[in-house]
Design a protein around this motif. Sequence first.
Motif, PDB file in Angstrom:
ATOM      1  N   PHE A  19       2.327   1.669  -3.450  1.00  0.00           N
ATOM      2  CA  PHE A  19       1.280   2.169  -4.348  1.00  0.00           C
ATOM      3  C   PHE A  19       1.047   3.658  -4.114  1.00  0.00           C
ATOM      4  O   PHE A  19       0.932   4.440  -5.069  1.00  0.00           O
ATOM      5  CB  PHE A  19      -0.004   1.377  -4.099  1.00  0.00           C
ATOM      6  CG  PHE A  19      -1.169   1.805  -4.939  1.00  0.00           C
ATOM      7  CD1 PHE A  19      -1.309   1.369  -6.243  1.00  0.00           C
ATOM      8  CD2 PHE A  19      -2.143   2.648  -4.420  1.00  0.00           C
ATOM      9  CE1 PHE A  19      -2.395   1.768  -7.024  1.00  0.00           C
ATOM     10  CE2 PHE A  19      -3.228   3.045  -5.173  1.00  0.00           C
ATOM     11  CZ  PHE A  19      -3.352   2.602  -6.489  1.00  0.00           C
ATOM     12  N   ARG A  45      -8.640  -3.963  -0.980  1.00  0.00           N
ATOM     13  CA  ARG A  45      -8.517  -5.106  -1.892  1.00  0.00           C
ATOM     14  C   ARG A  45      -7.584  -6.172  -1.308  1.00  0.00           C
ATOM     15  O   ARG A  45      -7.866  -7.368  -1.388  1.00  0.00           O
ATOM     16  CB  ARG A  45      -8.006  -4.639  -3.263  1.00  0.00           C
ATOM     17  CG  ARG A  45      -9.028  -3.815  -4.053  1.00  0.00           C
ATOM     18  CD  ARG A  45      -8.619  -3.670  -5.503  1.00  0.00           C
ATOM     19  NE  ARG A  45      -7.432  -2.846  -5.660  1.00  0.00           N
ATOM     20  CZ  ARG A  45      -7.439  -1.527  -5.804  1.00  0.00           C
ATOM     21  NH1 ARG A  45      -8.590  -0.883  -5.801  1.00  0.00           N
ATOM     22  NH2 ARG A  45      -6.316  -0.864  -5.963  1.00  0.00           N
ATOM     23  N   VAL A  49       0.838  -1.196   0.000  1.00  0.00           N
ATOM     24  CA  VAL A  49       0.000   0.000   0.000  1.00  0.00           C
ATOM     25  C   VAL A  49       0.876   1.251   0.000  1.00  0.00           C
ATOM     26  O   VAL A  49       0.597   2.230  -0.709  1.00  0.00           O
ATOM     27  CB  VAL A  49      -0.955   0.008   1.217  1.00  0.00           C
ATOM     28  CG1 VAL A  49      -1.784   1.298   1.246  1.00  0.00           C
ATOM     29  CG2 VAL A  49      -1.879  -1.204   1.190  1.00  0.00           C
ATOM     30  N   SER A  94      -8.464   2.220  -1.147  1.00  0.00           N
ATOM     31  CA  SER A  94      -9.046   1.167  -1.975  1.00  0.00           C
ATOM     32  C   SER A  94      -8.070   0.001  -2.140  1.00  0.00           C
ATOM     33  O   SER A  94      -8.470  -1.172  -2.083  1.00  0.00           O
ATOM     34  CB  SER A  94      -9.427   1.717  -3.357  1.00  0.00           C
ATOM     35  OG  SER A  94     -10.431   2.696  -3.252  1.00  0.00           O
ATOM     36  N   LYS A  95      -6.796   0.320  -2.330  1.00  0.00           N
ATOM     37  CA  LYS A  95      -5.765  -0.714  -2.450  1.00  0.00           C
ATOM     38  C   LYS A  95      -5.699  -1.542  -1.170  1.00  0.00           C
ATOM     39  O   LYS A  95      -5.628  -2.784  -1.224  1.00  0.00           O
ATOM     40  CB  LYS A  95      -4.413  -0.047  -2.719  1.00  0.00           C
ATOM     41  CG  LYS A  95      -3.234  -1.008  -2.825  1.00  0.00           C
ATOM     42  CD  LYS A  95      -3.261  -1.782  -4.111  1.00  0.00           C
ATOM     43  CE  LYS A  95      -1.970  -2.575  -4.300  1.00  0.00           C
ATOM     44  NZ  LYS A  95      -1.989  -3.365  -5.551  1.00  0.00           N
TER      45      LYS A  95
END
Length: 407
Positions: free
Chosen positions: A367, A391, A364, A387-388
């Motif tokens: 990202f 998931r 994360v 959102s990452k």
Amino acid sequence: MINETVNAVGIDISKGKSTIAVMRPLGEIVISPFELSHSSSDLKSLASTLRKLDGDTKIIMEYTGKYYQPIAKFLYNEGFFVSVIHAKLIHDFSNNSIRKVKTDKADAVKIANYGLTNWQSLQSYSTEDETRLLLKACNRQYDQYIKRYVTAKNNLMSLLDQTCPELDSFFPSTKRPNGHTKWVDAAHRFWHCEYITNFSEKKFTEVYNEWCKKLGYKPSSEKAVLVYQHAKECVATLPKNDYTKKLVQTAAEDAQDLGIRIAQTQAEMERLASQLPEYPVVLSFNGVGTTLGPQLMAEIGDIRRFPKRSNLIAFAGLDAPPYQSGKFEARTRHISKRGSSELRKTLFQIVSGLQQKGFVDDPVYIFLSRKKAEGKPYYVCMTAACSKFLRIYFARVNEYLNSLDAN
């Protein structure tokens, strides 16, 4: 095509009572709208009435705060098919009329018609585990305590600025495991600069060290001298009298009481969360500790109720639905925010912690760093990172629970 021997029971929920209407296809009214309370006797009477209906029966109601839960749980336990629908879906459903009619009876009929229109796609309500329900209730109460705690501390700070300005700067602001904060305790005991300077420096040092020992803080003669010298330089705007003392000490007691409640609620949330199967894997995430972990679990609930990860993203309100009309197609879209605001707040805190502590090997964090390097705005980066995280959470927790089931 819906068979005519079906009954859609629309229930318009309100506090303590509901309005019920039973409809069949082609606008047939089986039972005209009527009211009933959420008492045990009325609910048993409703269940008896619905059992007498011919054909397949489905009960539809709105998701309205906590009001729907008693009647939904009762009817579900009685063996009925119960479907709880998001209020936005009911609101946007049309009764094929341009007249705007808003009554409980009209709403009950509208909910029943929604059930008939969407008969095949209605999803069944399922009761949650009591531990998860209690964990979520604790988290909502914890959030209320935090808001009140911040207000209480600001109020105390405002009063202290008028009796002994910047006294709090000499003490740590971190809460102890028992909920106490040293500067708040100090404000309660040493409530006015003139109260401090009424002692001699030597006597105040003795009083200060005795106070530290009594409350479990580390005594320090050097700290006592610094506080005493600061008090001598202070200019108070409120007089040193009994009423000022009462104001300051009451404000300090309010803040300390809330701090204790927060600590107790945190401990209870950790105890409840530790009873759930996914607890070990949730705490293994970077940025998730014994405070944010139970909060995250409380707001997500049982991950197995989400068939796909996109459902979890939508539940958090982090999805960005497409917008296209004719030749126009939006390239930049806002997130829906039609999900759990409490979950979004928890996710934002987790990602902020990842960023501050710099977990360079965390997917994360990597990202988030890549999005920032692309020049994306701050909130776009944070939302994408949330959102990452969700998931990855969906995949890891599901994998862990499946492995437990396999064993």
